[in-house]
Write a protein that holds these residues in place. Structure first.
Motif, mmCIF file in Angstrom:
data_model
loop_
_atom_site.group_PDB
_atom_site.id
_atom_site.type_symbol
_atom_site.label_atom_id
_atom_site.label_comp_id
_atom_site.label_asym_id
_atom_site.label_seq_id
_atom_site.Cartn_x
_atom_site.Cartn_y
_atom_site.Cartn_z
ATOM 1 N N HIS B 37 0.862 -1.183 0.000
ATOM 2 C CA HIS B 37 0.000 0.000 0.000
ATOM 3 C C HIS B 37 0.898 1.232 0.000
ATOM 4 C CE1 HIS B 37 -3.777 2.169 1.296
ATOM 5 N NE2 HIS B 37 -2.890 3.009 1.793
ATOM 6 N N GLY B 38 0.740 2.091 -0.993
ATOM 7 C CA GLY B 38 1.587 3.281 -1.079
ATOM 8 C C GLY B 38 0.935 4.454 -0.370
ATOM 9 N N GLY B 40 -2.173 5.334 -0.914
ATOM 10 C CA GLY B 40 -3.632 5.146 -0.880
ATOM 11 C C GLY B 40 -4.363 6.152 -1.758
ATOM 12 N N ARG B 41 -3.709 6.573 -2.845
ATOM 13 C CA ARG B 41 -4.335 7.546 -3.752
ATOM 14 C C ARG B 41 -5.183 6.853 -4.817
ATOM 15 N NH1 ARG B 41 -2.786 11.134 0.030
ATOM 16 N NH2 ARG B 41 -2.998 13.247 -0.727
ATOM 17 N N TYR B 43 -8.675 5.014 -5.768
ATOM 18 C CA TYR B 43 -9.997 5.388 -5.253
ATOM 19 C C TYR B 43 -10.751 4.242 -4.594
ATOM 20 C CZ TYR B 43 -9.726 9.919 -7.587
ATOM 21 O OH TYR B 43 -9.376 11.188 -7.966
ATOM 22 N N THR B 57 4.397 1.190 2.239
ATOM 23 C CA THR B 57 5.713 1.294 1.601
ATOM 24 C C THR B 57 6.338 2.680 1.709
ATOM 25 O OG1 THR B 57 4.728 1.931 -0.491
ATOM 26 C CG2 THR B 57 5.062 -0.424 -0.139
ATOM 27 N N ALA B 77 10.823 2.064 -3.847
ATOM 28 C CA ALA B 77 9.465 2.158 -4.399
ATOM 29 C C ALA B 77 8.551 3.103 -3.633
ATOM 30 C CB ALA B 77 8.828 0.771 -4.449
ATOM 31 N N PRO B 99 0.673 11.252 -13.020
ATOM 32 C CA PRO B 99 -0.788 11.366 -12.938
ATOM 33 C C PRO B 99 -1.170 12.752 -12.427
ATOM 34 C CG PRO B 99 0.047 10.109 -11.069
ATOM 35 C CD PRO B 99 1.224 10.440 -11.938
ATOM 36 N N GLY B 100 -2.465 12.976 -12.192
ATOM 37 C CA GLY B 100 -2.950 14.283 -11.773
ATOM 38 C C GLY B 100 -2.647 14.655 -10.337
ATOM 39 N N THR B 101 -1.917 13.812 -9.631
ATOM 40 C CA THR B 101 -1.417 14.159 -8.305
ATOM 41 C C THR B 101 0.006 13.642 -8.202
ATOM 42 O OG1 THR B 101 -1.596 13.729 -5.939
ATOM 43 C CG2 THR B 101 -2.533 12.071 -7.387
ATOM 44 N N ALA B 109 2.674 3.970 -8.752
ATOM 45 C CA ALA B 109 2.594 4.435 -10.139
ATOM 46 C C ALA B 109 2.906 3.291 -11.112
ATOM 47 C CB ALA B 109 3.550 5.603 -10.366
ATOM 48 N N ILE B 166 7.260 -4.445 -5.051
ATOM 49 C CA ILE B 166 8.316 -3.756 -5.788
ATOM 50 C C ILE B 166 9.184 -3.050 -4.749
ATOM 51 C CG2 ILE B 166 8.829 -1.977 -7.506
ATOM 52 C CD1 ILE B 166 5.851 -2.482 -8.501
ATOM 53 N N TRP B 294 -9.235 17.068 -0.216
ATOM 54 C CA TRP B 294 -10.461 17.544 -0.880
ATOM 55 C C TRP B 294 -11.472 16.414 -1.010
ATOM 56 C CZ3 TRP B 294 -11.629 14.757 -5.135
ATOM 57 C CH2 TRP B 294 -10.590 14.192 -5.877
ATOM 58 N N ALA B 391 -7.526 1.220 -10.924
ATOM 59 C CA ALA B 391 -7.091 2.144 -9.867
ATOM 60 C C ALA B 391 -8.261 2.939 -9.306
ATOM 61 C CB ALA B 391 -6.046 3.108 -10.416
#
Ligand SMILES: Cc1cc2nc3c(=O)[nH]c(=O)nc-3n(C[C@H](O)[C@H](O)[C@H](O)COP(=O)(O)OP(=O)(O)OC[C@H]3O[C@@H](n4cnc5c(N)ncnc54)[C@H](O)[C@@H]3O)c2cc1C
Lengths: 250, 430
Positions: B37-38, B40-41, B43, B57, B77, B99-101, B109, B166, B294, B391
């Motif tokens: 789990h990175g 958590g971005r 959805y 991670t 990673a 990506p957008g964040t 990623a 990874i 947000w 994702a």
């Protein structure tokens, strides 16, 4: 332009120390000396810093943290390549209080590593900084050193020893160019406290604590509580009358 | 046990959390079945393992090596894309795909093979990975890349964490003059115009993306944004302000009352602003990163994102049909994003990007009502022979997954039996 600094970090693999090193790396230092016990981990940190600040010299040294002779020799050696501008003494380990009560060997180890060892390093640096009449010596203590509490008084006592020692050192260097800084972090989110987090404790993010440490060292403050709220919390705890204090489960 | 959420905040499930922080000790931490789990971005449930173990991670955040002359970066990673960008852009190197964040990890990623606004030029994140180290729960360590165990590589890129953990990766960065982007915003009134703008822009513009107003009658009006890296170096960077959603509002702030005025205002404001300007890369690439949390504005029930891609030939009809359903439902979102993908086959067996057009929208969670809408959208995607992005997914039916990802059977052979996620149990049965 800021002058390029030589920085020495003792206990460089501790999480707060590592984050401080990353902050200093952004300032483009001339040299960062990492001192630790764990070669493999320290190498990982050194190569990370190397990517972050390619122009700095990163040195990675190992030492027995309880061997006074080795410590003195090592600090002497660090000074041979030039004066240290900032020395941060950051190592420590959080012992299990109950285990310390039941096993004097563990109790002794906890006092040694959190109390005696930082003092030996500080004394070795003090000797060199006095000669050079320059440098800032910063030592990580703990809010736990402010008042002994049943939940962690072995650790607290060792940190209390450090606090008393630093007061003396500050007195000794009062009219010189050498600065001595005591840092008292509250519970911080590091591998050392991971088990506290699982049980729901609120911990300060380590990069925030490190940023405050670096800023505090820069301004040469004598005592830094981080996050700042801990100066208020500890003032209350220090001043609680015993009849109230004894009922608290802390 | 600790409650872990993903970005959509749809569930409040307990997890046993293990923090990975020492690259040399990863193997030793993978004793019970779990999931990496990175940040958590994601959805939905792709990064969750409800009632099971999660290996966080973000402590694996060391750089390992960087070659200033070739732009090759090796790192652990858990390093954030933000850390790479902020360190490397001043030195003349930039991540080819983001990506957008930028608050996502390198591992996340890769595992989602994320795409950016420049897919038509450079492909997705995995296309720029030269090698990676995969640690399996059975004790194996596999070094793989395009030229080394390519089968493991293409299972792991886009492999949603299911092939192993990874540990580190080597990324090829791209040269860049500085942090600035030449941008242009153009308003369009319907999808036909959108596709025309896409077609005429893609040869000359590296970044293209559109925001569309999914509420207006007929749907399909919007703003086409395009950008190129600027040659400019010296200009003072804007000061980043940080807004925060401090608390979770008791109900979703995104509802039928707020949506229409918001979308109308945004459209007209931007249309009025439409012009060429020099933008700093952070607000251009990551417009929402300054508004921390947000995702909380959708209230305690959380929200879904529905992101699909459909082939270009049927793209206009399919998107039009989806927009119509959404407009009819009245439940659309602030953020409807439309973008064309380039004509290249994805590297990963389960990678999302495929040639075509992708539409992404957020929907507040209204339970049944929302699921009914998704059913209708699913039908359109299925008929168009499209797929849904793992994702972002939290609910797609198994049949749609199997239809959308034809290399699934091949992928399954590379799964790590010691790893499973909410998503894998939902869609692959284990
Ligand atoms: C505001 C916003 C905008 C976004 N815009 C885009 C966009 O434009 N394009 C796009 O493609 N995506 C976009 N996303 C989605 C996001 O980029 C992906 O979900 C990304 O994978 C999240 O990374 P993470 O580090 O948070 O990983 P997580 O969400 O924590 O995990 C994602 C997956 O990676 C796996 N994983 C994580 N680390 C490892 C590891 N070390 N080893 C093996 N597996 C691992 C997890 O198991 C999981 O399957 C956006 C998300 C947000 C919130």
């Amino acid at each position: 332009m800021k002058l390029k600094k030589k920085i020495a970090i003792i206990g460089a693999t501790s999480a707060i120390a590592e984050q401080c090193a990353r902050q200093w790396a952004k300032e483009n230092p001339s040299e960062i000396v990492l001192v630790s016990r764990n070669q493999e981990k320290a190498e990982r940190i050194a190569s990370d810093l190397k990517v972050r600040t390619p122009d700095a010299v990163i040195t990675n040294l190992q030492v027995d943290f309880l061997d006074a002779g080795q410590i003195q020799e090592l600090i002497h050696q660090i000074y041979q390549s030039g004066n240290v501008d900032v020395a941060l003494i950051a190592h420590g380990s959080l012992p299990d209080q109950e285990a310390c009560q039941n096993d004097l060997v563990l109790c002794r180890e906890a006092l040694d590593v959190n109390g005696i060892s930082p003092v030996l390093f500080a004394e070795a640096f003090a000797m060199q900084m006095q000669k050079a009449n320059s440098g800032t010596l910063a030592i990580i203590g703990s809010v736990a050193g402010d008042r002994g509490r049943k939940s962690n008084y072995t650790y607290g006592a060792a940190k209390g020893l450090v606090a008393g020692y630093v007061q003396g050192l500050q007195h000794r260097f009062a009219n010189t160019n050498v600065k001595v800084v005591l840092i008292k972090p509250g519970p911080t989110d590091t591998p050392m406290t991971a088990h506290l987090k699982q049980s729901g404790a609120k911990l300060a993010p380590v990069d925030r604590v490190a940023a405050e440490v670096v800023r505090g060292i820069e301004s040469g403050q004598r005592v830094i509580y981080t996050p700042k709220i801990w100066s208020v919390i500890m003032m209350v705890i220090r001043n609680l009358p015993h009849f109230v204090f004894k009922r608290l489960d802390i | 046990m600790v409650t872990i959420n993903s970005w959509g905040r749809l569930s409040r499930e307990e997890h046993n959390v293990v923090a990975l922080s020492d690259r040399g000790q990863i193997q030793a931490s993978l004793t019970t079945p779990g999931l990496a789990h990175g940040m958590g971005r994601s959805y939905g449930d792709v990064c969750l393992n409800p009632q099971g173990e999660i290996w966080i991670t973000t402590g694996l955040d060391h750089f390992i090596a960087f070659d200033e002359s070739t732009g090759r970066l090796v790192c652990e990673a858990g390093v954030l894309l933000q850390d790479i960008q902020r360190l490397m852009i001043p030195r003349g190197w930039i991540l080819p795909v983001t990506p957008g964040t930028q608050l996502v990890t390198v591992g996340g990623a890769i595992a989602n093979d994320v795409h950016g606004k420049n897919h038509h030029v450079v492909g997705s994140f995995g296309d720029h990975i030269k090698s990676l180290t995969l640690i399996r729960t059975n004790g194996e360590t596999i070094e793989c890349g395009p030229d080394q165990h390519p089968e493991w590589f293409s299972a792991t890129v886009g492999g949603v964490g299911l092939t192993g953990v990874i540990a580190s990766a080597e990324i090829q960065l791209r040269p860049v003059a500085g942090p600035w982007v030449d941008t242009e915003t153009i308003a369009f009134d319907n999808l036909e115009e959108f596709f025309r703008l896409s077609d005429t822009s893609e040869a000359q513009w590296e970044h293209t993306v559109s925001w569309i107003d999914c509420i207006s009658k007929g749907g399909g009006r919007g703003l086409f944004m395009r950008g190129n890296p600027a040659d400019t170096k010296d200009r003072k960077a804007p000061k980043a302000g940080k807004l925060t959603m401090p608390i979770v509002p008791p109900v979703s702030m995104v509802n039928r009352l707020t949506l229409r005025p918001f979308n109308m205002t945004y459209y007209h404001l931007k249309k009025w602003q439409a012009k060429r300007e020099l933008a700093h890369y952070e607000p251009f690439f990551y417009p929402l990163d300054n508004v921390l949390h947000w995702n909380r504005m959708y209230g305690p029930k959380g929200f879904y994102q529905y992101q699909s891609v459909v082939p270009r030939e049927v793209g206009q009809d399919a998107v039009q049909a989806m927009l119509k359903e959404i407009a009819r439902s009245g439940d659309g979102s602030f953020l409807a994003v439309l973008k064309t993908f380039g004509n290249r086959q994805p590297l990963g067996m389960l990678s999302f990007p495929q040639p075509g057009v992708t539409l992404a929208l957020d929907f507040p969670n209204h339970g049944d009502r929302t699921h009914k809408l998704f059913k209708r959208l699913d039908a359109i995607v299925r008929e168009a022979k499209g797929r849904i992005y793992l994702a972002k997914d939290a609910r797609m039916p198994k049949e749609l997954f199997e239809a959308g990802y034809p290399r699934l059977a091949e992928f399954i052979q590379y799964r790590d039996p010691g790893i499973s996620s909410g998503l894998s149990r939902r869609l692959m049965g284990s």
